[in-house]
Design an enzyme around this catalytic site. Structure first.
Site, PDB file in Angstrom:
ATOM      1  N   GLY A 199      -6.435  -0.846  -6.859  1.00  0.00           N
ATOM      2  CA  GLY A 199      -5.626  -0.868  -5.645  1.00  0.00           C
ATOM      3  C   GLY A 199      -5.401   0.531  -5.105  1.00  0.00           C
ATOM      4  O   GLY A 199      -5.676   1.522  -5.779  1.00  0.00           O
ATOM      5  N   CYS A 200      -4.855   0.587  -3.912  1.00  0.00           N
ATOM      6  CA  CYS A 200      -4.534   1.856  -3.247  1.00  0.00           C
ATOM      7  C   CYS A 200      -3.597   2.683  -4.120  1.00  0.00           C
ATOM      8  O   CYS A 200      -2.641   2.121  -4.646  1.00  0.00           O
ATOM      9  CB  CYS A 200      -3.877   1.560  -1.912  1.00  0.00           C
ATOM     10  N   PRO A 201      -3.776   3.986  -4.269  1.00  0.00           N
ATOM     11  CA  PRO A 201      -4.822   4.825  -3.680  1.00  0.00           C
ATOM     12  C   PRO A 201      -5.968   5.115  -4.644  1.00  0.00           C
ATOM     13  O   PRO A 201      -6.639   6.128  -4.498  1.00  0.00           O
ATOM     14  CB  PRO A 201      -4.071   6.111  -3.367  1.00  0.00           C
ATOM     15  N   GLY A 202      -6.172   4.230  -5.620  1.00  0.00           N
ATOM     16  CA  GLY A 202      -7.172   4.480  -6.666  1.00  0.00           C
ATOM     17  C   GLY A 202      -8.550   4.883  -6.157  1.00  0.00           C
ATOM     18  O   GLY A 202      -9.069   5.942  -6.532  1.00  0.00           O
ATOM     19  N   SER A 243      -7.567  -1.189   2.214  1.00  0.00           N
ATOM     20  CA  SER A 243      -7.006   0.009   2.842  1.00  0.00           C
ATOM     21  C   SER A 243      -7.966   1.195   2.757  1.00  0.00           C
ATOM     22  O   SER A 243      -7.822   2.169   3.497  1.00  0.00           O
ATOM     23  CB  SER A 243      -5.656   0.372   2.234  1.00  0.00           C
TER      24      SER A 243
END
Lengths: 80, 132
Positions: A18-21, A47
């Site tokens: 997931g963000c910001p991975g 995203s």
């Protein structure tokens, strides 16, 4: 589905993260690479479609293409 | 732009994650970030709390901890990754530790130093301060 002829030097598989991975994975790799290196960032995080192009432009790199594989995206970036 | 000084005073997982995400991407983009963890915001970094995932939180926190489809890196992981690639410094609040009789060794291995209020104000003098 769309395809591309771009050949990447480095593939970063961030699918499932997931963000910001995915963006962090990309930045980390780009920072330590040589100029001209082409990266393929594989991501399922929607995203990334906005975050990655924005970061690429701000950092003066080049977004070569975005390929939609239906269940993930490949984002091709060349380091300046 | 001289960067941001983030005062992290909340132990809610949603706030911890939001701070970690913003601070990480900013630091990775070469924007200087100082995080001052104080009060419950510091306690969230307690090694046992992190190990047991014993965080306060609401719906988003619960969804994040239970999600199988989306792996969201824990705030400690994001911050650790960002420290390796950008100008991110982390400071632990001296008063909070004194109240609980703790030392910086009781917390996740992310902190660069221990600061009091005066030290924080000096550090933050040229930065935009964000209070979370």
């Amino acid at each position: 589905m769309s395809e591309t002829d771009i050949q990447s030097d480095v593939t970063i598989d961030s699918r499932g993260a997931g963000c910001p991975g995915p963006l962090m994975d990309l930045i980390g790799k780009v920072k330590t690479a040589d100029s001209g290196t082409v990266f393929e960032l594989q991501t399922t995080d929607s995203s990334s479609k906005n975050d990655v192009p924005e970061w690429v432009e701000k950092a003066n790199h080049e977004l070569l293409d975005v390929v939609d594989h239906d269940d993930y995206w490949s984002m091709f970036v060349r380091k300046s | 732009m001289t960067g941001y000084a983030i005062v992290l005073a909340s132990g809610e997982l949603e706030r911890l994650q939001a701070v970690a995400n913003i601070a990480s991407v900013a630091a990775a983009s070469d924007i200087p970030i100082d995080v001052f963890a104080t009060m419950d915001g510091l306690e969230a970094f307690d090694t046992e709390t992190v190990e047991n995932r014993a965080f306060e939180g609401g719906k988003i926190a619960q969804a994040m901890m239970e999600s199988e489809d989306i792996q969201v890196p824990l705030f400690t992981e994001s911050l650790g990754q960002a420290k390796e690639i950008g100008p991110l410094s982390m400071y632990a609040c001296e008063l909070s530790m004194d109240l609980l009789g703790k030392s910086v060794d009781d917390y996740a291995d992310l902190f660069d130093d221990v600061l009091g209020v005066s030290g924080f104000l000096t550090m933050a003098a040229d930065k935009q301060v964000i209070f979370v």
